[in-house]
Design an enzyme around this catalytic site. Structure first.
Site, mmCIF file in Angstrom:
data_model
loop_
_atom_site.group_PDB
_atom_site.id
_atom_site.type_symbol
_atom_site.label_atom_id
_atom_site.label_comp_id
_atom_site.label_asym_id
_atom_site.label_seq_id
_atom_site.Cartn_x
_atom_site.Cartn_y
_atom_site.Cartn_z
ATOM 1 C CB CYS A 1 -5.090 4.974 9.163
ATOM 2 S SG CYS A 1 -5.799 4.332 7.642
ATOM 3 C CG PHE B 1 -1.731 -1.240 1.423
ATOM 4 C CD1 PHE B 1 -2.939 -1.412 0.767
ATOM 5 C CD2 PHE B 1 -1.263 -2.256 2.242
ATOM 6 C CE1 PHE B 1 -3.680 -2.587 0.940
ATOM 7 C CE2 PHE B 1 -1.985 -3.431 2.425
ATOM 8 C CZ PHE B 1 -3.203 -3.597 1.772
ATOM 9 C CG ASP C 1 0.340 2.971 5.678
ATOM 10 O OD1 ASP C 1 -0.571 3.005 6.532
ATOM 11 O OD2 ASP C 1 0.797 4.002 5.140
ATOM 12 C CG ASP D 1 -1.267 2.019 -4.004
ATOM 13 O OD1 ASP D 1 -1.062 2.441 -2.840
ATOM 14 O OD2 ASP D 1 -2.352 2.185 -4.602
#
Ligand code: SAH
Length: 398
Positions: free
Chosen positions: A341, A231, A301, A253
Site C-alpha cells: 500500500c 500482517f 500485506d 500480526d
C-alpha cells in the site's frame, strides 16, 4: 472571495483535474488574507486562475501547508451542507452501482470523490470521519448534517482524527463520537464473514476496507491449502481462507489488540481451522524457514513502508526481505501473494523487487493475478496519488 493566480504554465495539471495547488506554484505575494488567532484564514474559500486570468475553480486555502489550495472541482461560491450532500449522494450512487449490498464500505475517498482531505467509512449504521485538511476539519458540523441527509439510517458518527498528517495542516488529534450513539463494538459482515470492530475505544484496531475484493479472491483459492497470512490485522485474509476451506490458516500480526480481535472473529465465525499469533513478521518468517516449514499460500500485506521519497530505499529493502523469506517457505506450485500500500512504490517496481529476489533463489514465478484497491477506493486518473494498493499473485513454478 480572494483570487489566487498561478505562475506561468502551472495551470495544466489543475485544468486537467488535479486538485492540489502547491505554494510555489502561486504568484507571490498573495493577497492579504485575514486570519484567526489559530493562524487559519477567517474565510478559506478562494478562487484560482491561470497566469493569464482564466478561472480554474475554487478551493480551500491553507496558509502554511505545502498544499496551498485544495481544489473542489467546482466554481460554486457557496460551500454548505447542500454542496456536501450532493457530493455524498453521487459518491453513494457509485458505491451502490459498483458494490451493492455492502454493509461496510468507503463512502468518500478524498480526492477521488472530489473532496480533498475527507474520508468517510460506513460500517452498518455507524459512519467514521477522517479529516486530513483544515478546510474539511472546520466544516465538520456541515459534513455531519449532509451525511445524515444522505444516509438517514445512521445512528452514530465517529471521528478518528489522530493521523500524523493532520500536523501538516496545524490540526490537533481528536477522536470520539460526534453525533448519536455508537456501540463499543460495531458489527458488520464482509464477504459473508461476521466482524466486530472497536471504532472508538482507546486501543483501536480500525479496519482496512480496501482489500475486500482481494480477501474474497483468496477465500476462493484456499480449499485444502495451508495459508499463512502475514500482517493479518483483525484476521482479514486468514478468516476468508479458513471460511474458504483451508486446512489451516495462520494469521500473524505484531499488535496484541488486533490478534485478540482476530481470535474473537475466528470464534464468532466458528472457524477452528484458523489460528493467530502475535509476532513480528520478519522474525517469525525467519524462524519458520529455520524450522523447515512449507506453506501453499503466503500472503504479505504490510503497512506502508514509505510516506516520503527519503524512506524509499528502506521500503524497497523491506519488500525484498519479506518476499525473499516468503519464497523460501513456499512449496513448488504454491502461491506468493504480495500486496503493497506504499503509494510511492509503483507496481512495476514491486514486481522488479520480487523478480530479483526470486531469481537469486533460483525460483521461477508466474504472475497469475493482479488486484487493486476495491471499487469504493476509486482512482482519479488526474491524480496518481489516489492509486496506492498493489496486489500481486504469483505461482511458484516447479
Ligand atoms: N491484512 C490486513 C491489513 C494489514 S494492515 C487486513 O486484511 O485487514 C498492516 C498490519 O501490519 C497492521 O495490523 C499492523 O499491526 C501490522 N504490523 C506492522 N508491522 C508489523 C510487523 N513488523 N510484524 C507484524 N505485524 C506488523
Amino acid at each position: 472571495m480572494h483570487t489566487l493566480r498561478l505562475r506561468p504554465k502551472e495551470h495544466y495539471r489543475i485544468a486537467e483535474g488535479h486538485l492540489w495547488v502547491f505554494r510555489d506554484e502561486l504568484v507571490q505575494p498573495l493577497p492579504k488574507i485575514s486570519t484567526e488567532a489559530s493562524g487559519l484564514p477567517v474565510d478559506d474559500l478562494v478562487a484560482v486562475e491561470s497566469n493569464d486570468g482564466k478561472p480554474l475553480g475554487v478551493g480551500f486555502y491553507h496558509p502554511t501547508s505545502k498544499i496551498a489550495v485544495r481544489m473542489l472541482g467546482t466554481d460554486t461560491t457557496t460551500i454548505d451542507a447542500n454542496f456536501f450532500a450532493e457530493r455524498f449522494a453521487s459518491a453513494l450512487a457509485l458505491r451502490q452501482r459498483m458494490m451493492p449490498h455492502e454493509e461496510a464500505y468507503r463512502l468518500v475517498f478524498g480526492e477521488a470523490d472530489l473532496l480533498s482531505g475527507l474520508i468517510i467509512d460506513i460500517y452498518g449504521s455507524v459512519a467514521v470521519l477522517q479529516m486530513l485538511a483544515a478546510g474539511m476539519d472546520r466544516r465538520r458540523d456541515m459534513i455531519v448534517e449532509a451525511l445524515l441527509q444522505t444516509l438517514p439510517h445512521l445512528t452514530g458518527v465517529v471521528e478518528r482524527n489522530s493521523m500524523k498528517v493532520r500536523e501538516k495542516e496545524g490540526l490537533e488529534m481528536r477522536d470520539g463520537i460526534v453525533w448519536g450513539t455508537v456501540p463499543d463494538r460495531v458489527r458488520f459482515t464482509e464477504n459473508g464473514i461476521l466482524l466486530e470492530v472497536d471504532l472508538i475505544g482507546g486501543q483501536k484496531t480500525g479496519y482496512f476496507l480496501d482489500q475486500k475484493t482481494n480477501r474474497a479472491f483468496i477465500g476462493k483459492l484456499s480449499a485444502g491449502k495451508r495459508v499463512l497470512d502475514c500482517f493479518c490485522n483483525v484476521g482479514g485474509f486468514a478468516l476468508n481462507a479458513a471460511a474458504g476451506g483451508a486446512t489451516l490458516a495462520v494469521g500473524v500480526d505484531s499488535s496484541a489488540v488486533a490478534i485478540q480481535a482476530a481470535e474473537h472473529h475466528a470464534l464468532l465465525n466458528e472457524l477452528p481451522n484458523c489460528r493467530f499469533e502475535q509476532a513480528n513478521v520478519f522474525d517469525l518468517l525467519r524462524q519458520y524457514v529455520d524450522e523447515g516449514q512449507t506453506w501453499d499460500i503466503v500472503i504479505l500485506d504490510p503497512p506502508s513502508f514509505a510516506k516520503s521519497r527519503q524512506a524509499l530505499s528502506g521500503a524497497r529493502a523491506g519488500y525484498a526481505e519479506l518476499n525473499r523469506t516468503a519464497l523460501k517457505l513456499l512449496r513448488s506450485g504454491g502461491l506468493l501473494v504480495s500486496a503493497s500500500c506504499t503509494q510511492l512504490v509503483p507496481e512495476h517496481d514491486l514486481m522488479d523487487i520480487i523478480y530479483t529476489e526470486a531469481a537469486r533463489l533460483r525460483r521461477r514465478l508466474r504472475l497469475v493475478h493482479r488486484g487493486e484497491q476495491a471499487a469504493d477506493h476509486p482512482v482519479l486518473l488526474a491524480m496518481p496519488e489516489t492509486q496506492y494498493l498493489k496486489f500481486l499473485v504469483f505461482d511458484v513454478l516447479a
